[in-house]
Scaffold this active site. Structure first.
Site, PDB file in Angstrom:
ATOM      1  N   ASP A  31     -10.599   4.031   4.743  1.00  0.00           N
ATOM      2  CA  ASP A  31     -10.771   2.587   4.576  1.00  0.00           C
ATOM      3  C   ASP A  31     -12.219   2.174   4.813  1.00  0.00           C
ATOM      4  O   ASP A  31     -12.571   1.011   4.628  1.00  0.00           O
ATOM      5  CB  ASP A  31      -9.834   1.849   5.540  1.00  0.00           C
ATOM      6  CG  ASP A  31      -9.549   0.420   5.113  1.00  0.00           C
ATOM      7  OD1 ASP A  31      -9.672   0.124   3.900  1.00  0.00           O
ATOM      8  OD2 ASP A  31      -9.192  -0.405   5.976  1.00  0.00           O
ATOM      9  N   LYS A  65       0.828  -1.207   0.000  1.00  0.00           N
ATOM     10  CA  LYS A  65       0.000   0.000   0.000  1.00  0.00           C
ATOM     11  C   LYS A  65       0.861   1.255   0.000  1.00  0.00           C
ATOM     12  O   LYS A  65       0.576   2.230  -0.697  1.00  0.00           O
ATOM     13  CB  LYS A  65      -0.930  -0.003   1.215  1.00  0.00           C
ATOM     14  CG  LYS A  65      -2.050  -1.030   1.126  1.00  0.00           C
ATOM     15  CD  LYS A  65      -2.845  -1.095   2.414  1.00  0.00           C
ATOM     16  CE  LYS A  65      -3.965  -2.117   2.310  1.00  0.00           C
ATOM     17  NZ  LYS A  65      -4.698  -2.284   3.575  1.00  0.00           N
ATOM     18  N   GLN A  97      -4.274  -1.350   9.754  1.00  0.00           N
ATOM     19  CA  GLN A  97      -4.203  -2.684   9.150  1.00  0.00           C
ATOM     20  C   GLN A  97      -4.787  -3.704  10.128  1.00  0.00           C
ATOM     21  O   GLN A  97      -4.440  -3.727  11.306  1.00  0.00           O
ATOM     22  CB  GLN A  97      -2.745  -3.046   8.831  1.00  0.00           C
ATOM     23  CG  GLN A  97      -2.580  -4.396   8.160  1.00  0.00           C
ATOM     24  CD  GLN A  97      -3.290  -4.484   6.823  1.00  0.00           C
ATOM     25  OE1 GLN A  97      -3.306  -3.534   6.046  1.00  0.00           O
ATOM     26  NE2 GLN A  97      -3.889  -5.625   6.544  1.00  0.00           N
TER      27      GLN A  97
END
Length: 285
Positions: free
Chosen positions: A125, A58, A102
């Site tokens: 996200d 990413k 994450q």
């Protein structure tokens, strides 16, 4: 029963490349106008090899798209309180436009509390309850990245969900549930299923659009696919295997995503696009 030709592949890699190119152009314009590139902060708890690799990928994509990346690595023993404090600090940092935690973060951490520490305007996200509500009610906000990528794939291949029977197999808070909400917002008739659903084969057989997101390799059998259905395989299991038995499903579907190269690349592309969206909103551009 009618038959259809072998399915066309839905190329997520090519669509993601175009999406990132468009995102990079927007990021460059922000940098030109403000002197500062958009910034995505990534937070990693522990050293899970898959998570480390994913975050590294990413960050590399951020660099290619002209997005600054700030990375924070926390030890595996980090407490919920410590993680919440870190995310709160990033939420309050005016130089950070988007935040990615994450996951998974470890069983000793309250993941939902951690997600909710992310300011909604930086939740690129799409993991907070505010973002889920926005998806459910059709309000401005950020989509969960994988479901958002799925919708972009459907649009790219001219699949209109309106009036279609959509079956989502999976009920996770950041994949299955929001995927169903986004399809419902586009006037699909949505059925949620999961690993404990009875009569799953019969329900799958009615799907015009099938989203498999249950996290079990080859859980959906090809013979259960409705001829001509659009099959979105959002699963990823060891050995590059999805949640759908690809070979048999491809014989009946009209469109199908490969694993890898289907949904996966779109997840990161949407993350980058929404980071630039966040920067534009915060800067009033």
């Amino acid at each position: 029963m009618p038959t259809v030709p072998a399915a066309r592949l839905m190329d997520g890699t090519a669509l993601a490349r175009r999406t990132v190119e468009e995102t990079a152009a927007r990021a460059a314009e922000i940098t030109r106008r403000t002197g500062t590139a958009p910034c995505l902060a990534t937070v990693l708890v522990g050293e899970d090899p898959a998570s480390v690799t994913y975050v590294r990928m990413k960050r590399a994509r951020c660099e290619k798209a002209g997005i600054r990346s700030r990375h924070m690595e926390l030890p595996a023993a980090t407490s919920t309180e410590e993680l919440v404090a870190t995310l709160t600090g990033l939420s309050q940092d005016s130089e950070v436009n988007g935040i990615l935690l994450q996951h998974p973060v470890g069983p000793h951490i309250d993941e939902r509390a951690a997600f909710e520490a992310i300011a909604p305007e930086k939740d690129v996200d799409g993991v907070t309850m505010t973002s889920f509500a926005a998806m459910s009610f059709g309000l401005p906000g950020f989509e969960s990245c994988t479901p958002g990528g799925i919708m972009r794939l459907l649009d790219a291949y001219d699949v209109n969900p309106s009036g279609k029977r959509a079956v989502v197999v999976g009920r996770s808070a950041i994949l299955g549930k929001p995927a169903g909400m986004l399809l419902l917002a586009r006037d699909a008739t949505v059925t949620y299923c999961h690993s404990r659903t009875t009569g799953l084969s019969e329900i799958v057989a009615e799907a015009d659009i099938l989203v498999a997101a249950v996290g079990r390799p080859r859980f959906i059998r090809g013979e259960d696919i409705k001829p001509g259905a659009v099959v979105i395989d959002a699963g990823y299991n060891p050995g590059n295997v999805g949640d759908v038995d690809f070979d048999t499903a491809a014989e009946r579907a009209s469109l199908i995503t490969p694993v890898p190269g289907g949904v996966g690349p779109m997840t990161i592309a949407v993350l980058l696009a929404q980071t630039v969206d966040a920067a534009e909103r915060q800067l009033g551009l």
